[in-house]
Scaffold this motif. Structure first.
Motif, PDB file in Angstrom:
ATOM      1  N   GLY A 116      -4.016 -12.056  -5.378  1.00 38.80           N
ATOM      2  CA  GLY A 116      -4.215 -12.196  -6.757  1.00 38.80           C
ATOM      3  C   GLY A 116      -3.691 -10.764  -7.386  1.00 38.80           C
ATOM      4  N   GLY A 117      -2.857  -9.951  -6.555  1.00 39.30           N
ATOM      5  CA  GLY A 117      -2.608  -8.785  -7.460  1.00 39.30           C
ATOM      6  C   GLY A 117      -1.039  -8.709  -7.547  1.00 39.30           C
ATOM      7  N   ALA A 118      -0.603  -7.514  -7.636  1.00 37.50           N
ATOM      8  CA  ALA A 118       0.747  -7.329  -7.890  1.00 37.50           C
ATOM      9  C   ALA A 118       1.596  -7.431  -6.748  1.00 37.50           C
ATOM     10  CB  ALA A 118       1.096  -5.623  -8.136  1.00 37.50           C
ATOM     11  N   PRO A 119       2.817  -8.226  -6.736  1.00 36.25           N
ATOM     12  CA  PRO A 119       3.704  -8.319  -5.738  1.00 36.25           C
ATOM     13  C   PRO A 119       4.063  -6.971  -4.983  1.00 36.25           C
ATOM     14  CG  PRO A 119       4.543  -9.197  -7.737  1.00 36.25           C
ATOM     15  CD  PRO A 119       3.359  -8.490  -8.115  1.00 36.25           C
ATOM     16  N   ARG A 165      -0.387  -6.363 -16.013  1.00 35.75           N
ATOM     17  CA  ARG A 165       0.814  -6.226 -15.497  1.00 35.75           C
ATOM     18  C   ARG A 165       2.034  -6.520 -16.026  1.00 35.75           C
ATOM     19  NH1 ARG A 165      -0.941  -7.981 -11.098  1.00 35.75           N
ATOM     20  NH2 ARG A 165       0.430  -9.844 -10.713  1.00 35.75           N
ATOM     21  N   ARG A 223       1.381 -11.234  -0.515  1.00 39.42           N
ATOM     22  CA  ARG A 223      -0.027 -10.753  -0.575  1.00 39.42           C
ATOM     23  C   ARG A 223      -0.420 -11.050  -2.096  1.00 39.42           C
ATOM     24  NH1 ARG A 223       0.097  -4.605   0.318  1.00 39.42           N
ATOM     25  NH2 ARG A 223       0.911  -5.233   2.340  1.00 39.42           N
ATOM     26  N   HIS A 224       0.559 -11.073  -2.867  1.00 39.72           N
ATOM     27  CA  HIS A 224       0.150 -11.315  -4.356  1.00 39.72           C
ATOM     28  C   HIS A 224      -0.384 -12.856  -4.385  1.00 39.72           C
ATOM     29  CE1 HIS A 224       4.212 -12.463  -3.931  1.00 39.72           C
ATOM     30  NE2 HIS A 224       4.448 -13.028  -5.055  1.00 39.72           N
ATOM     31  N   LEU A 225       0.147 -13.649  -3.732  1.00 43.55           N
ATOM     32  CA  LEU A 225      -0.439 -14.916  -3.819  1.00 43.55           C
ATOM     33  C   LEU A 225      -1.685 -15.130  -3.192  1.00 43.55           C
ATOM     34  CD1 LEU A 225       2.875 -17.193  -3.162  1.00 43.55           C
ATOM     35  CD2 LEU A 225       2.030 -16.272  -5.342  1.00 43.55           C
ATOM     36  N   LEU A 251       0.950 -16.775  -9.592  1.00 44.28           N
ATOM     37  CA  LEU A 251       1.801 -15.440  -9.066  1.00 44.28           C
ATOM     38  C   LEU A 251       2.913 -15.637  -8.618  1.00 44.28           C
ATOM     39  CD1 LEU A 251      -1.085 -12.833  -8.217  1.00 44.28           C
ATOM     40  CD2 LEU A 251       0.282 -13.333 -10.695  1.00 44.28           C
TER      41      LEU A 251
END
Lengths: 540, 540
Positions: free
Chosen positions: A491-494, B527, A486-488, B473
């Motif tokens: 664009g958020g935290a893995p 982050r 989902r991070h890819l 990411l």
């Protein structure tokens, strides 16, 4: 002297002694070497404040040049585990990097063998399972919706777990209560003079002898009853056909000496509790048809009690309950009434029959609930398919060719690599374990199918394996694995996989290594197993 | 009670209370809550063995229900840092998750401004720099080869660091020793009667007055000398033209009272030490041309001593050395002889001139050394270009369009995303910091260039930024960053970036956030900065 940091073996770019000072403004620290103080009586042990990253504070202990940090801090800060354990006559502190364990690798993979380590799963006991439905004998899930829904992945898990238990477990103990063959029905008690019980012949059964019962259908009537005091053999199975309205009741004696009734009734009630009466509906269309019913009576009891009391109370009631009687009401035919310690194969067939009968025109099993991976972003509208649920039959393969945006399960990473989605969100989520489960399903299907179905499954399997080999290490975090990508896409935290999913990943790689000898699977499995003991991947 | 683990907010699939038992065979442990012992004098503790992951053993301390683990273990196991520091009248233990620090984000990015935090770099002092060459005044690198090579990236770093120091630093102190303008040459000492010194006029210099010297070219001759006792102003610069053979010598007085000579000679000697005589070659073609020479005398001294003695000895000699005299030999012209505390802009021009003059026909600067990222796998033959070295001039842009397999720097991730390689290996290595440096270079060029060059740079920059946004990411490990993506191309372990490179990544993101307002850069930077204090990305 112990140097606090060490250079790796890979030298690229700026590395030299001045880099630290230039780039970060100070030199890395060098810790003193520590000497064990052999004389315990002279240990000087005192409190020292520990400043954590210049922000927080922890009370630590100091002994000469060694500093001791409290595990209550370490455990939380580093997400590790530990407890004091006593054995061999003394106490030790057992530190564990992870709470999970990897199962041993089997010798070979077979589509007909035990699936993963599913023989250890007790799907039906999970809190998220509302009950096994009277209509299909499969779990009704409350994941993502409290009203309950048939979740094909959970049903497949239920089926695969009982299939695996069937292969792995001991032979179940079976007691036949009635099959009509003896001709003796004296064990049955009639509730009144109008009630009847008789041995009959029926063409539907090869052994021919069945029992016809005829009594009041009123639930206040005790019905035609066979009594017992059974604790261990708590799986009831029977063939039954209700000619009139009617019901089947299991009478339980609870630990406090009271009686509790589980009624299996004609109708659409899923599960309903009224004081000490619990109702499961066998479906409104059940009348007039032969039904094969297999019930884990104690699971039914547990799920009913859970509607009104705490988990611990439920467990206590369940632990002390015994089957006291089985009762039949109305007019109908019955055969093969048995109690057994387990009937895994029957549960497996319940799941398989459900999946075969409920498949829709597109070959899939739409999941009728909205699913929020990330609220307002990774949401799925009701009616989505899942690649994990597609592995039962050949016509399910079509869903693998439909893009997730169009109601299928297919997405393409970077527009290039075909990926079968467990959760076909937009943007894609790339859940690893679900993808590998779908590959294992495709493998099974290509092995057992023939003709065009086998070709189709082979094609999907091979494309998916190519994707997996290209993308597997995107899930490698250097200290564990990611649950999804989902991070890819967001664009958020893995989203780091917690240790139990990490071990699922490893177990899956171990299975894959049995069907594909690419060293990627064995080397990755080894490294991922090392991560569970705190061994990180190298740094530069 | 402190629960050892906690569920995350994202509920997918199997999560329930039975999962642990089913999947891993035991329940997660729950740690006791710990009470602080308030009375320091009664600290009751004892030794307890700590079993690490069922394999190793550590001696820990136990105090009631709390267990204390020694930092000497923690530091090694978790790769963290700490030391006892004394200030404010008492001692504390300072625990640091990383050894590195992120620089403050500047207000804006400007191609003409300080570059990154390069004002803190002292490239020339690094061990991997053999010396600043007499011919070009730029570093000669011994990275990857002990014989030394001109490494354009290091030369660019050298130039950018001095450019940044020029902008950031205080105004240097400058002392003009001789510019011919006074007409008074009495400070110069002639070694013998045949030697001559005279003020002359030369059309090459606007101020017109220069000095002509004529003396024996023999190195045993002391030459025409100007004496001093200078410690702080140790950067020598001058314009010089040797008509005959000749040399320039700087005489140093070392801490032990001995003299040491640095000779800048005509010829190709890179650096050569013979007892107390050190030689730097100004190039075999230096004769008959005006040369502008700028030397950090103490750096030249350091590099020479380093050929024969230990680092600590070198440092001691360097610390205590003073410039005692400057001598000229042979027949030639000299002007603008100055000593200064720093001459950053001149070093910058030395680097820029080198890069401009040494660019080859393809517009690049081939790096003449074989580079082994992973021996026998990620190797580069001598003659490779690097995207990081391409940022000086427009004609360098062509190399960005040539595939790395064909001698350029371009690779395509998944055949889709254009990536400019710092190390154009086959298979690709995808070094993040090098890629971002190349993007910053392209940005600078598109800002300062015009016409087709600007268009070309803009196109390359925009394609590269698109790639970066899609791939950034992939470098996020959930607890730090990866240095490169070798794990995806080689199938092995991810190469975690050590903390100093991690901070380079963050500093780069901070710069990018000034030239592109995509929130990806700010949120990722935040982050990644949190990771440096041990805050991990969430788990499922």
């Amino acid at each position: 002297m112990v140097t606090v940091y060490q250079w790796g073996s890979c030298d690229i770019g700026h590395r030299d002694d001045n880099f630290y000072r230039e780039n970060v403004g100070f030199q890395p620290r060098v810790a003193q070497s520590f000497k064990e103080n052999s004389n315990k009586n002279t240990l000087k042990y005192k409190e020292i404040e520990c400043v954590i990253n210049g922000e927080d504070s922890q009370k630590c202990r100091r002994e000469a040049k060694e500093v001791y940090m409290p595990f209550s801090f370490i455990q939380k800060y580093f997400e590790v585990y530990g407890s004091i354990e006593s054995y061999d006559g003394y106490e030790r502190f057992e530190f564990q990097h992870s709470y999970s364990k990897v199962h041993p690798i089997p010798d070979q993979y077979s589509p007909g063998g035990i699936f993963m380590s599913f023989e250890f799963y007790n799907v039906e006991e999970r809190n998220r399972v509302k009950c096994l439905t009277g209509q299909y004998g499969v779990p009704m899930s409350t994941q993502w919706t409290s009203t309950g829904h048939y979740y094909p992945i959970q049903i497949a898990q239920f089926g695969l777990s009982h299939y695996s238990k069937h292969l792995a477990g001991p032979k179940p103990k079976v007691q036949v209560l009635e099959d009509g063959e003896s001709g003796d029905t004296s064990e049955w008690l009639l509730p009144d003079r109008r009630s009847q019980l008789a041995v009959k012949t029926d063409a539907d059964f090869t052994d021919n002898s069945i029992i016809e019962f005829d009594t009041s259908e009123n639930l206040k009537n005790p019905g035609i009853t066979i009594s017992m005091d059974e604790k261990k053999l708590s799986t009831l199975s029977l063939d039954i056909k209700f000619i009139s309205n009617g019901s089947l009741t299991v009478l339980l004696r609870t630990g406090d000496g009271n009686l509790f009734r589980i009624h299996y009734v004609l109708g659409d009630t899923l599960i309903y509790l009224q004081k000490r009466d619990l109702y499961y509906g066998l479906g409104s269309k059940a009348r007039g048809k032969w039904l094969h019913i297999t019930r884990m009576v104690m699971v039914d009891f547990q799920k009913g009690l859970a509607l009104s009391m705490s988990k611990s109370k439920v467990a206590k009631f369940k632990r002390n309950a015994r089957i006291a009687a089985i009762c039949l009401r109305g007019h109908g035919l019955v055969d093969n009434v048995t109690l057994s310690s387990a009937a895994h194969l029957e549960h497996f067939f319940d799941a398989a029959n459900y999946l075969v009968n409920q498949q829709d025109d597109q070959g899939g099993w739409p999941i009728m609930v909205q699913r929020k991976l990330v609220p307002a972003v990774l949401e799925l509208d009701a009616g989505w398919y899942s690649a994990m649920g597609q592995d039962a039959a050949e016509r399910a393969l079509d869903v693998f060719g439909i893009k997730s945006g169009d109601g299928g399960v297919l997405t393409k990473f970077a527009g290039v690599y075909d990926w079968y989605e467990e959760y076909p969100t937009t943007p894609s989520s790339y859940v690893l374990n679900g993808f590998i489960y779908s590959l294992l399903g495709l493998y099974d299907l290509k092995e057992v199918a023939s003709g065009k179905g086998a070709e189709h499954a082979t094609r999907l399997f091979e494309v998916g394996m190519k994707t997996l080999k290209n993308m597997l290490l995107m899930f490698d975090s250097g200290s564990g694995t990611f649950y999804d990508l989902r991070h890819l896409t967001l664009g958020g935290a893995p989203n780091r996989a917690r240790w139990d999913y990490h071990t699922v990943h490893i177990n899956q790689l171990n299975l894959l290594s049995l069907i594909d000898n690419d060293p990627l699977f064995t080397s990755t499995s080894k490294r991922w197993t090392d991560y569970m003991k705190g061994k990180l991947s190298p740094h530069n």
